[in-house]
Design a protein around this motif. Structure first.
Motif, short mmCIF file in Angstrom:
data_model
loop_
_atom_site.label_atom_id
_atom_site.label_comp_id
_atom_site.label_asym_id
_atom_site.label_seq_id
_atom_site.Cartn_x
_atom_site.Cartn_y
_atom_site.Cartn_z
N THR A 71 0.84 -1.21 0.00
CA THR A 71 0.00 0.00 0.00
C THR A 71 0.88 1.26 0.00
OG1 THR A 71 -0.13 0.05 2.40
CG2 THR A 71 -1.86 -1.16 1.27
N GLU A 72 2.14 1.09 0.39
CA GLU A 72 3.08 2.22 0.34
C GLU A 72 4.47 1.68 0.03
OE1 GLU A 72 2.94 5.42 3.41
OE2 GLU A 72 1.37 4.15 4.27
N ASN A 73 5.25 2.50 -0.67
CA ASN A 73 6.63 2.12 -1.00
C ASN A 73 7.38 3.41 -1.31
OD1 ASN A 73 9.02 1.29 -2.16
ND2 ASN A 73 8.10 -0.04 -3.70
N PHE A 74 8.11 3.93 -0.31
CA PHE A 74 8.83 5.18 -0.56
C PHE A 74 10.21 5.16 0.05
CE2 PHE A 74 6.13 5.87 3.19
CZ PHE A 74 7.03 6.36 4.11
N ILE A 75 11.06 6.02 -0.51
CA ILE A 75 12.46 6.10 -0.05
C ILE A 75 12.52 6.99 1.18
CG2 ILE A 75 14.78 6.88 -0.68
CD1 ILE A 75 14.14 6.10 -3.58
N LEU A 76 13.20 6.50 2.21
CA LEU A 76 13.31 7.24 3.45
C LEU A 76 14.46 8.26 3.41
CD1 LEU A 76 12.86 4.19 5.86
CD2 LEU A 76 11.36 6.19 5.83
N ASN A 77 15.40 8.03 2.50
CA ASN A 77 16.57 8.94 2.45
C ASN A 77 16.20 10.25 1.78
OD1 ASN A 77 17.27 5.97 1.77
ND2 ASN A 77 19.03 6.75 2.88
N SER A 78 16.92 11.29 2.18
CA SER A 78 16.71 12.57 1.50
C SER A 78 17.48 12.55 0.20
CB SER A 78 17.27 13.72 2.36
OG SER A 78 16.76 13.62 3.65
N GLN A 79 17.13 13.53 -0.67
CA GLN A 79 17.86 13.63 -1.94
C GLN A 79 19.32 13.88 -1.64
OE1 GLN A 79 16.12 16.55 -4.48
NE2 GLN A 79 14.99 15.01 -5.63
N GLY A 80 20.19 13.29 -2.42
CA GLY A 80 21.61 13.50 -2.19
C GLY A 80 22.23 12.36 -1.39
N SER A 81 21.39 11.57 -0.73
CA SER A 81 21.91 10.42 0.01
C SER A 81 22.41 9.38 -0.98
CB SER A 81 20.81 9.79 0.87
OG SER A 81 21.22 8.52 1.33
#
Ligand SMILES: Cc1cc2nc3c(=O)[nH]c(=O)nc-3n(C[C@H](O)[C@H](O)[C@H](O)COP(=O)(O)OP(=O)(O)OC[C@H]3O[C@@H](n4cnc5c(N)ncnc54)[C@H](O)[C@@H]3O)c2cc1C
Ligand SMILES: NC(=O)c1ccc[n+]([C@@H]2O[C@H](COP(=O)([O-])OP(=O)(O)OC[C@H]3O[C@@H](n4cnc5c(N)ncnc54)[C@H](OP(=O)(O)O)[C@@H]3O)[C@@H](O)[C@H]2O)c1
Length: 426
Positions: free
Chosen positions: A15-25
């Motif tokens: 139901t959800e699938n997202f990246i936890l890291n911020s951009q640039g990680s």
């Protein structure tokens, strides 16, 4: 209610699938939410979810092309009769070549008539019935040490056979070969010997499910299971590759669409203290945070009075501070009493969780002496070992024990007798 298990997995969807890291990680750690629907599946904080991956379809296609099969060939695997295409998608692991498969090539690759080492030194010629001459030699057969009219043995051999001999006689070379190659790579080295569909799959590893520490409490997130997953990506021999399960979940599982076989893997040992008044120290850098998110959700909902102390960390605060808002909220509401953060790549010196433990040695000892549980989750090979030694050092230094006594206290009393030093490491 169905009895879901590794052999009879429940077909869940994300139901959800997202990246936890911020951009640039430079890392890719994902938060994944699985729907339990009407499965009737239940779990507790501390349990793990088993996920059954599928091999990448592009790799299946490439492998079929490289081996000149269509995919509809009938084969037999440990799961029964099927087609080659299904076998290399759902029964076997094709993203990493197995040692057994390489070893099994030997009988077809190495012809008995070619000796491993020939001994070359002219002694005498023997006339045979058909008029040809046999020559008996003794010598190395290498470099210049060959009889006139004969080439060096290595140069005359099939390069695949030379490679096979090297791999099977040198464990480091074999490990190196297996580490970076799948079966498409292996066929480019050995494919010329020809394979039947059966020969192609014989010796391949069975496809195994992967376990993931659950990052949610069932009371806080009813009907769903949350995971915190580090996606493995790397590139070798000009092709981008992923870990089997992490690549499957990250790249090929569409929200509310793709069916994913899952099952529960309950823990009997990695559990919260029965008494909610007990203090908990949790050490979970990287994806090791997962079960502690579940614990904190659970302790929050329970209204447990015991204090919570979390050691978390990863490379950088800007890139890898997973669940920051939830942590801030728990701190504000007094659920999280102590929160120590180790960012290993933010400064000149590496700061790891065990460095912060050492700094807080007196207090850690006081908590432990007062009956606190001590939990560790995450990397087994380096982090958990160092945290273990640091815990022993803290008990020795602040608990007035010799090094041996502290080791015995941690490994026997805390771990085995009292069962309040608990680990979930991988
Ligand atoms: C009880 C338990 C709980 C776990 N909980 C979590 C969790 O919460 N979160 C989580 O992310 N994982 C967790 N894991 C690990 C997880 O089960 C998988 O092992 C992991 O996700 C890798 O699976 P994969 O199929 O993607 O990789 P695989 O295809 O199995 O490949 C992994 C292998 O790739 C190799 N590899 C890694 N990097 C490279 C590289 N750069 N080049 C070449 N090879 C490389 C390593 O040898 C590694 O063994 C847990 C494991 C256990 C046993
Ligand atoms: N190949 C990939 O693409 C990839 C990506 C992510 C994770 N992984 C693997 O997946 C597993 C889990 O990864 P993860 O994201 O949970 O985190 P991780 O890679 O274990 O790293 C988490 C934190 O632990 C630090 N660390 C390294 N050595 C340590 C030690 N001896 N003691 C204490 N801390 C230490 C790391 O620092 P430093 O890294 O700065 O040393 C980082 O800050 C690991 O086995 C990792 O190798 C692979």
């Amino acid at each position: 209610m169905a009895d879901w298990s590794v052999k009879n997995p429940y077909s869940s969807k994300l139901t959800e699938n997202f990246i936890l890291n911020s951009q640039g990680s430079r890392k890719e750690t994902r938060h994944l939410v699985f729907d339990l629907g009407d499965s009737g599946l239940t779990y507790k904080a501390g349990d793990a979810l088993g996920v059954i991956p599928r091999c990448p379809p592009e790799l299946v296609e490439e492998l079929l092309a490289a081996s000149n099969f269509l995919g509809d060939e009938a084969v037999e695997t440990h799961l029964g009769a099927t087609t080659l295409s299904e076998a290399i998608t759902d029964h076997l692991e094709i993203h990493r070549v197995s040692k057994k498969w390489i070893m099994s090539l030997g009988t077809r690759l190495v012809s008995d008539s070619v000796p491993v080492e020939i001994h070359i030194a002219r002694r005498h010629r023997v006339s045979t019935d058909d008029g040809s001459l046999l020559i008996d030699w003794s010598g190395s057969g290498k470099d210049e040490d060959v009889p006139e009219g004969y080439a060096e043995i290595g140069a005359a051999c099939d390069p695949a056979e030379v490679l096979w001999r090297e791999l099977t006689s040198d464990a480091a070379a074999m490990e190196d070969y297996l580490w970076s190659r799948d079966y498409v790579d292996a066929l480019s080295d050995f494919g010329h010997i020809g394979f039947t569909a059966k020969q192609l799959i014989d010796g391949m590893d069975r496809l195994k499910p992967r376990l993931y520490s659950i990052a949610s409490s069932p009371d806080h997130e009813p009907g769903t299971v949350h995971l915190t997953v580090a996606i493995i990506r790397y590139s070798y021999h000009g092709r981008d590759r992923t870990g089997l399960a992490t690549g499957f979940m990250a790249d090929r599982c569409s929200i509310a669409e793709t069916e994913i076989g899952v099952f529960m893997s309950p823990t009997r040992s990695f559990i919260l203290p029965a008494d909610g008044d007990t203090d908990c120290i949790m050490v979970g850098p990287g994806t090791g945070i997962a079960p502690f998110r579940a614990y904190l959700q659970q302790r929050d909902i329970n209204g447990d009075k015991g204090r919570n102390w979390l050691f978390f960390g990863d490379r950088t605060e800007a890139g890898e501070y997973y669940y920051r808002e939830e942590m801030d909220d728990w701190k504000e509401r007094g659920v999280l009493d102590r929160h120590d953060l180790a960012w290993s790549r933010d400064g000149e010196d590496k700061v790891y969780v065990q460095h912060l433990m050492r700094k807080n040695g007196v207090e850690i000892w006081n908590w432990i002496e007062g009956g606190a549980y001590f939990y560790v989750c995450g990397d087994k090979s380096r982090m958990a070992k160092d945290v273990h030694q640091t815990l022993i050092d803290i008990c020795s230094e602040h608990g007035g024990m010799s090094a041996d006594e502290a080791k015995e206290y941690v490994e026997k009393s805390l771990m085995k007798t009292e069962k309040r030093y608990l680990r979930d490491v991988y």
